[in-house]
Design a protein around this motif. Sequence first.
Motif, mmCIF file in Angstrom:
data_model
loop_
_atom_site.group_PDB
_atom_site.id
_atom_site.type_symbol
_atom_site.label_atom_id
_atom_site.label_comp_id
_atom_site.label_asym_id
_atom_site.label_seq_id
_atom_site.Cartn_x
_atom_site.Cartn_y
_atom_site.Cartn_z
ATOM 1 N N GLY A 17 0.786 -1.227 0.000
ATOM 2 C CA GLY A 17 0.000 0.000 0.000
ATOM 3 C C GLY A 17 0.817 1.276 0.000
ATOM 4 O O GLY A 17 0.256 2.362 -0.058
ATOM 5 N N ALA A 18 2.136 1.163 0.076
ATOM 6 C CA ALA A 18 2.980 2.362 0.051
ATOM 7 C C ALA A 18 2.819 3.068 -1.287
ATOM 8 O O ALA A 18 2.765 2.439 -2.334
ATOM 9 N N GLU A 19 2.734 4.385 -1.241
ATOM 10 C CA GLU A 19 2.562 5.187 -2.446
ATOM 11 C C GLU A 19 3.913 5.738 -2.906
ATOM 12 O O GLU A 19 4.456 6.644 -2.295
ATOM 13 N N PRO A 20 4.440 5.203 -3.979
ATOM 14 C CA PRO A 20 5.733 5.687 -4.460
ATOM 15 C C PRO A 20 5.598 6.910 -5.353
ATOM 16 O O PRO A 20 4.521 7.225 -5.860
ATOM 17 N N VAL A 21 6.696 7.596 -5.528
ATOM 18 C CA VAL A 21 6.821 8.570 -6.602
ATOM 19 C C VAL A 21 7.062 7.727 -7.847
ATOM 20 O O VAL A 21 7.913 6.843 -7.844
ATOM 21 N N ILE A 22 6.290 7.971 -8.893
ATOM 22 C CA ILE A 22 6.399 7.148 -10.097
ATOM 23 C C ILE A 22 7.140 7.919 -11.177
ATOM 24 O O ILE A 22 6.773 9.046 -11.513
ATOM 25 N N LEU A 23 8.187 7.291 -11.705
ATOM 26 C CA LEU A 23 8.964 7.888 -12.784
ATOM 27 C C LEU A 23 8.695 7.127 -14.079
ATOM 28 O O LEU A 23 8.757 5.901 -14.102
ATOM 29 N N ALA A 24 8.423 7.854 -15.136
ATOM 30 C CA ALA A 24 8.281 7.268 -16.460
ATOM 31 C C ALA A 24 9.668 6.913 -16.994
ATOM 32 O O ALA A 24 10.659 7.530 -16.602
ATOM 33 N N PRO A 25 9.750 5.952 -17.895
ATOM 34 C CA PRO A 25 11.073 5.565 -18.403
ATOM 35 C C PRO A 25 11.745 6.644 -19.240
ATOM 36 O O PRO A 25 12.946 6.592 -19.445
ATOM 37 N N ASP A 26 10.983 7.642 -19.671
ATOM 38 C CA ASP A 26 11.576 8.700 -20.482
ATOM 39 C C ASP A 26 11.862 9.973 -19.687
ATOM 40 O O ASP A 26 12.093 11.030 -20.264
ATOM 41 N N VAL A 27 11.889 9.858 -18.348
ATOM 42 C CA VAL A 27 12.219 11.025 -17.528
ATOM 43 C C VAL A 27 13.637 11.486 -17.882
ATOM 44 O O VAL A 27 14.513 10.673 -18.185
ATOM 45 N N ASP A 28 13.844 12.771 -17.855
ATOM 46 C CA ASP A 28 15.147 13.335 -18.172
ATOM 47 C C ASP A 28 16.139 12.941 -17.068
ATOM 48 O O ASP A 28 15.950 13.310 -15.900
ATOM 49 N N PRO A 29 17.188 12.204 -17.391
ATOM 50 C CA PRO A 29 18.159 11.797 -16.368
ATOM 51 C C PRO A 29 18.763 12.975 -15.599
ATOM 52 O O PRO A 29 19.153 12.822 -14.454
ATOM 53 N N ALA A 30 18.792 14.146 -16.205
ATOM 54 C CA ALA A 30 19.346 15.326 -15.528
ATOM 55 C C ALA A 30 18.482 15.752 -14.342
ATOM 56 O O ALA A 30 18.956 16.470 -13.467
ATOM 57 N N THR A 31 17.232 15.300 -14.283
ATOM 58 C CA THR A 31 16.334 15.685 -13.186
ATOM 59 C C THR A 31 16.304 14.659 -12.052
ATOM 60 O O THR A 31 15.598 14.869 -11.063
ATOM 61 N N LEU A 32 17.032 13.561 -12.167
ATOM 62 C CA LEU A 32 16.956 12.502 -11.152
ATOM 63 C C LEU A 32 17.360 12.982 -9.765
ATOM 64 O O LEU A 32 16.861 12.477 -8.761
#
Length: 123
Positions: A17-32
């Motif tokens: 039930g934990a709610e994660p932050v979800i990242l799409a596979p095309d997220v800009d690596p510079a924003t990680l």
Amino acid sequence: MSDFFLVRDDGFHPHDGAEPVILAPDVDPATLGDYLGHDLIAISFPSFSDGRGFTLARLLREKGFAGRLRAVGGLIADQYAMARRVGFDEVQIPAALAARQPQEQWLYRADWQQWDHRSRLAG
């Protein structure tokens, strides 16, 4: 029966039930770096043939992410060892996949360190 299971090195677990932050596979690596303070990040895999999430996981770990890292979406048991090697702690799978690929198939790959050529090279 739960709609989802979490696969870890010791088998299937009910979805917590934990709610994660979800990242799409095309997220800009510079924003990680913007995500390093979260406790749980989930990276989406739109299909089992899309490996961009493996790269994102590795980059997050290299940047110092110390929280839980979860792979969600199109992964199969054969990819579990790779997911663990790049830094994922767990894989979220739907119950339908768990029925087709039972716990034993995932556990077979849970000894991922034995097959990690990097650790063998490092001694």
